[in-house]
Motif scaffolding. Structure first.
Motif, PDB file in Angstrom:
ATOM      1  N   GLU A  15       2.141   7.708  -8.256  1.00  0.00           N
ATOM      2  CA  GLU A  15       0.850   7.806  -8.957  1.00  0.00           C
ATOM      3  C   GLU A  15       0.175   6.448  -9.108  1.00  0.00           C
ATOM      4  OE1 GLU A  15       2.640   7.711 -13.544  1.00  0.00           O
ATOM      5  OE2 GLU A  15       1.783   9.565 -12.729  1.00  0.00           O
ATOM      6  N   ASN A  16       0.942   5.371  -8.957  1.00  0.00           N
ATOM      7  CA  ASN A  16       0.388   4.017  -9.070  1.00  0.00           C
ATOM      8  C   ASN A  16       0.115   3.395  -7.703  1.00  0.00           C
ATOM      9  OD1 ASN A  16       0.595   3.964 -11.965  1.00  0.00           O
ATOM     10  ND2 ASN A  16       2.794   3.592 -11.737  1.00  0.00           N
ATOM     11  N   LEU A  17       0.039   4.234  -6.663  1.00  0.00           N
ATOM     12  CA  LEU A  17      -0.108   3.724  -5.296  1.00  0.00           C
ATOM     13  C   LEU A  17      -1.310   2.794  -5.152  1.00  0.00           C
ATOM     14  CD1 LEU A  17       0.618   3.735  -2.261  1.00  0.00           C
ATOM     15  CD2 LEU A  17      -0.775   5.815  -2.042  1.00  0.00           C
ATOM     16  N   ILE A  18      -2.466   3.218  -5.604  1.00  0.00           N
ATOM     17  CA  ILE A  18      -3.681   2.424  -5.418  1.00  0.00           C
ATOM     18  C   ILE A  18      -3.588   1.118  -6.200  1.00  0.00           C
ATOM     19  CG2 ILE A  18      -6.188   2.382  -5.643  1.00  0.00           C
ATOM     20  CD1 ILE A  18      -5.033   4.311  -3.523  1.00  0.00           C
ATOM     21  N   ASP A  19      -3.056   1.178  -7.419  1.00  0.00           N
ATOM     22  CA  ASP A  19      -2.871  -0.051  -8.204  1.00  0.00           C
ATOM     23  C   ASP A  19      -1.924  -1.003  -7.489  1.00  0.00           C
ATOM     24  OD1 ASP A  19      -4.537   0.870 -10.212  1.00  0.00           O
ATOM     25  OD2 ASP A  19      -2.899   1.663 -11.445  1.00  0.00           O
ATOM     26  N   ASN A  20      -0.882  -0.451  -6.870  1.00  0.00           N
ATOM     27  CA  ASN A  20       0.078  -1.299  -6.151  1.00  0.00           C
ATOM     28  C   ASN A  20      -0.573  -1.985  -4.958  1.00  0.00           C
ATOM     29  OD1 ASN A  20       2.050  -0.491  -7.956  1.00  0.00           O
ATOM     30  ND2 ASN A  20       2.927   1.055  -6.594  1.00  0.00           N
ATOM     31  N   ILE A  21      -1.384  -1.242  -4.221  1.00  0.00           N
ATOM     32  CA  ILE A  21      -2.049  -1.835  -3.058  1.00  0.00           C
ATOM     33  C   ILE A  21      -3.097  -2.855  -3.503  1.00  0.00           C
ATOM     34  CG2 ILE A  21      -3.522  -1.342  -1.063  1.00  0.00           C
ATOM     35  CD1 ILE A  21      -2.041   1.288  -0.751  1.00  0.00           C
ATOM     36  N   GLU A  22      -3.774  -2.558  -4.601  1.00  0.00           N
ATOM     37  CA  GLU A  22      -4.747  -3.521  -5.127  1.00  0.00           C
ATOM     38  C   GLU A  22      -4.049  -4.809  -5.537  1.00  0.00           C
ATOM     39  OE1 GLU A  22      -8.867  -3.234  -7.616  1.00  0.00           O
ATOM     40  OE2 GLU A  22      -7.250  -1.849  -8.136  1.00  0.00           O
ATOM     41  N   SER A  23      -2.838  -4.679  -6.064  1.00  0.00           N
ATOM     42  CA  SER A  23      -2.058  -5.865  -6.443  1.00  0.00           C
ATOM     43  C   SER A  23      -1.664  -6.671  -5.211  1.00  0.00           C
ATOM     44  CB  SER A  23      -0.805  -5.435  -7.211  1.00  0.00           C
ATOM     45  OG  SER A  23      -0.010  -6.541  -7.552  1.00  0.00           O
ATOM     46  N   ILE A  24      -1.326  -5.962  -4.107  1.00  0.00           N
ATOM     47  CA  ILE A  24      -1.006  -6.648  -2.848  1.00  0.00           C
ATOM     48  C   ILE A  24      -2.208  -7.460  -2.365  1.00  0.00           C
ATOM     49  CG2 ILE A  24      -0.482  -6.292  -0.398  1.00  0.00           C
ATOM     50  CD1 ILE A  24       1.104  -3.779  -1.284  1.00  0.00           C
ATOM     51  N   ILE A  25      -3.375  -6.849  -2.436  1.00  0.00           N
ATOM     52  CA  ILE A  25      -4.598  -7.521  -2.006  1.00  0.00           C
ATOM     53  C   ILE A  25      -4.870  -8.752  -2.863  1.00  0.00           C
ATOM     54  CG2 ILE A  25      -7.114  -7.286  -1.850  1.00  0.00           C
ATOM     55  CD1 ILE A  25      -6.670  -4.328  -1.180  1.00  0.00           C
ATOM     56  N   THR A  26      -4.633  -8.626  -4.161  1.00  0.00           N
ATOM     57  CA  THR A  26      -4.952  -9.698  -5.108  1.00  0.00           C
ATOM     58  C   THR A  26      -3.960 -10.846  -5.046  1.00  0.00           C
ATOM     59  OG1 THR A  26      -5.947  -8.074  -6.621  1.00  0.00           O
ATOM     60  CG2 THR A  26      -5.380 -10.233  -7.546  1.00  0.00           C
ATOM     61  N   HIS A  27      -2.686 -10.517  -4.897  1.00  0.00           N
ATOM     62  CA  HIS A  27      -1.651 -11.531  -5.062  1.00  0.00           C
ATOM     63  C   HIS A  27      -0.993 -11.991  -3.764  1.00  0.00           C
ATOM     64  CE1 HIS A  27      -1.746  -9.557  -9.132  1.00  0.00           C
ATOM     65  NE2 HIS A  27      -1.837 -10.832  -9.465  1.00  0.00           N
TER      66      HIS A  27
END
Length: 336
Positions: free
Chosen positions: A103-115
């Motif tokens: 359920e946190n897939l999009i947040d996880n990918i956004e974190s990859i993009i950010t960090h």
């Protein structure tokens, strides 16, 4: 001592800028210059440093491969092809598993993009069909290439194998052996390949005017364990198949296990086919008749497309479709 780009330029008798243009595959470099530089690179065993180049410019020269797939041999072959092509083109490859059901897939990918730093993404199925991921990458203007998408409407480049045609051909092969009670164990419903393989199966059966009994259609998950469950159902029900098409080799291997436990002779009393030509298809007995996907080549081509996308170079074709090959082994025979 490691050779530098200046050493290459000196040996080739060209400028450092020309060497940079050649090793970065930039257009409009004369063939003669390319030959000089490439010979010097080979002679000096010059290795490019993606991180150093990224620090000097706008690019990181890192590509990120995201996958969510229960098939380890598929993932390994995909990784190996992508790594080889990325290295050939002077890029590093970051490989990250992502559970598409999280359920946190999009947040996880956004974190990859950010960090983390990457110039583009390779999206495998089913991630490549996730509209939220696609919207996120579009919003951040990050280039991406999709590998085996089910939906092709988005304008991004993609590569895929012709799953429908391959499933059609392997089903027609079973029919040619005299089988009409052909069961299918479908793969995970979230994967586009599952639906394409089922479409190919249905097309072959319908073309030969063979009725498809719902009792012969079982829902697997692309896992060995799901193959066991489906095989037990198929081989203990009233309408038993004479042949089973499992949508990947791990589920097909599970069918062989259950058949052995039930003292069903393969292929004399039951023909079994798989899909993918995974190592297990050659390691078990009887060895599996299956479909070989050119996964390694698909991955290499996907990287080539992504790098062209990153460099804003034109494509010969947004879509690249690869043909599969039927591999005949010992798990199939004519119906008695």
């Amino acid at each position: 001592m490691k050779s530098t780009i200046k050493d290459v330029a000196s040996l080739a008798g060209v400028s450092v800028k020309t060497v940079s243009r050649v090793i970065n595959n930039e257009p409009n470099v004369r063939p003669a210059m390319q030959d000089k530089v490439n010979k010097a690179v080979a002679e000096l065993n010059f290795k490019r440093n993606p991180l150093a180049r990224g620090l000097r410019g706008q690019n990181s020269f890192i590509l990120t491969l995201l996958y969510s797939n229960p098939n380890p041999s598929y993932v390994l072959e995909l990784q190996n092809g992508a790594i080889e092509q990325a290295n050939n083109d002077g890029y590093n490859l970051q490989i990250l598993p992502c559970d598409h059901t999280n359920e946190n897939l999009i947040d996880n990918i956004e974190s990859i993009i950010t960090h983390s730093s990457q110039d583009g993404f390779l999206l495998t199925h089913p991630l490549c069909d996730n509209e939220d991921i696609i919207a996120l990458l579009d919003k951040n203007n990050i280039p991406f290439v999709r590998i085996s998408p089910f939906h092709q409407e988005h304008s991004s480049p993609y590569v895929l194998s012709d799953d429908k045609q391959a499933a059609y051909e392997i089903t027609k092969y079973l029919i040619s052996l005299g089988h009409t009670d052909i069961a299918i164990i479908k793969g995970h419903p979230d994967f586009g390949a599952t639906h394409k393989r089922y479409e190919g199966y249905l097309e072959a059966m319908n073309e030969m005017n063979i009725n498809v009994d719902d009792a012969l259609v079982k829902q697997g998950q692309f896992t060995f364990e799901s193959g066991e469950v489906c095989a037990r159902q198929l081989l203990t029900q009233d309408h038993k198949p004479s042949a089973i098409f499992a949508s990947n080799d791990y589920m097909a291997a599970a069918v062989l296990k259950i058949a052995a436990q039930m003292h069903i002779n393969i292929p004399a009393n039951l023909s079994v086919v798989g899909y993918d030509d995974a190592p297990v298809s050659r390691q078990i007995w009887p060895s599996l008749t299956t479909v070989k996907q050119p996964i390694y080549d698909i991955a290499k081509h996907a990287v080539q497309k992504l790098i062209r996308h990153i460099k804003k170079q034109e494509f010969d074709d947004v879509q690249s479709k690869f043909q599969c090959k039927l591999v005949l082994r010992n798990s199939t025979s004519p119906k008695l």
